[in-house]
Enzyme design. Sequence first.
Site, PDB file in Angstrom:
ATOM      1  N   CYS A 128      -5.362  -3.011  -2.611  1.00 16.51           N
ATOM      2  CA  CYS A 128      -4.035  -2.926  -1.818  1.00 16.51           C
ATOM      3  C   CYS A 128      -3.531  -1.736  -1.751  1.00 16.51           C
ATOM      4  CB  CYS A 128      -3.146  -3.883  -2.536  1.00 16.51           C
ATOM      5  SG  CYS A 128      -2.400  -3.571  -4.071  1.00 16.51           S
ATOM      6  N   HIS A 186       1.741  -5.413  -5.924  1.00 15.09           N
ATOM      7  CA  HIS A 186       1.205  -5.451  -4.890  1.00 15.09           C
ATOM      8  C   HIS A 186       1.625  -4.674  -3.648  1.00 15.09           C
ATOM      9  CE1 HIS A 186      -1.877  -7.295  -2.111  1.00 15.09           C
ATOM     10  NE2 HIS A 186      -1.187  -7.625  -1.224  1.00 15.09           N
ATOM     11  N   HIS A 226      -2.535  -5.473   4.832  1.00 12.69           N
ATOM     12  CA  HIS A 226      -2.752  -5.372   3.350  1.00 12.69           C
ATOM     13  C   HIS A 226      -4.314  -5.655   3.015  1.00 12.69           C
ATOM     14  CE1 HIS A 226      -1.723  -9.882   1.848  1.00 12.69           C
ATOM     15  NE2 HIS A 226      -2.094  -9.749   3.051  1.00 12.69           N
TER      16      HIS A 226
END
Length: 367
Positions: free
Chosen positions: A277, A325, A337
């Site tokens: 990510c 994240h 993402h």
Amino acid sequence: MAGERDARGVRGLRGGRLALCTAVVLCATGLLGGTATAAQRAPAPSPPPDGGARHLDEVRKEIEGLYRAAERATDAYNAAEEQVQLQQKKIVELARTIVAAQGRLAVLKRQAGALASAQYRAGGIPPEAKLVLNADPEAFLANADLVRKGQQAVKGVIGQLTHLKSDLDGYAQDASHRWEQLEADRQKKDAARKQINDKIDAAKALESRLAAKEKDRLRKLEDEQALLTQQKWLDSGALRDIRGKATEQGKKAISYATSQIGKDYVWGAVGPNTFDCSGLTLRAWQAAGRTIPRTSQEQWRQLPRVPLKEMRPGDLVIYFSDASHVGMYLGDGAIVHAPRPGRQVTITGAGSMPILGVVRPDGERTG
């Protein structure tokens, strides 16, 4: 009409074919916010008709938990890797400094030896006797002045030698400390790597036990849950006041990130073929001319924070209380993402996960 307005907003943001494709994806997945109608809303997950469905939802939660734990460990691994590289660089710099200092030490030792020899050759007769025996008293005084200067030079060289030896002792201690820290960071890195592998292996093993049909149902269940969470976020009015426009750098970052759609998530990867990510956001902003921290936690700590209502395309949305994240905001309630192992870079709802906050790579730090 709402869909047309949203498509125009995205098209204005990114321009051309890429914007149109993004708008189509957003409309198809129900991610566009603000003007969403009841018909556009994500359907709530169907009540489980039997124990099998309930079991599948439990499996989904367990797999999600394992991948979340792996993602947290990934951040720890990346942080330890950065420290390993930092310590290695410092050790190399210290080694060069020590070599240079040892070279200066050798020169000073030679100078000190030469001065000591000169003093020895000039010694042996008291100054008073030299004055009586010297036919030219003025020459004697001139020589005496030179001797004093020589003595001062010797003291200066000895002082430099003393300081230099002290510096070398300090460098050696610093190098020793750096080696110890390097080994500690390597151990942290190895421990994090083991934890990541264990969690990912456990999640994959759990998923591999499912039949093909159950795997399809599991993926649909994940998407359904994400859409439900996104719709709750939209219904809260969170998107109502967000009107920010992307900067030129932001548009470049978005262009890079969206061009990676479909590439696999791999933990610790920073492209060009696979990403995690924060690896995706790192490379996207590098493509836009900005260097940002490697991990989502450091991005959260170091980049300028902005209120959610001031969010604009290109900003980074940080998720979960531990900042484990990150995704890039595209506008119209969507992010791009890299989700987790076994999935690919994709577009999803900005509110499909718990939002910790928003940071701005091309913003100015305050305070």
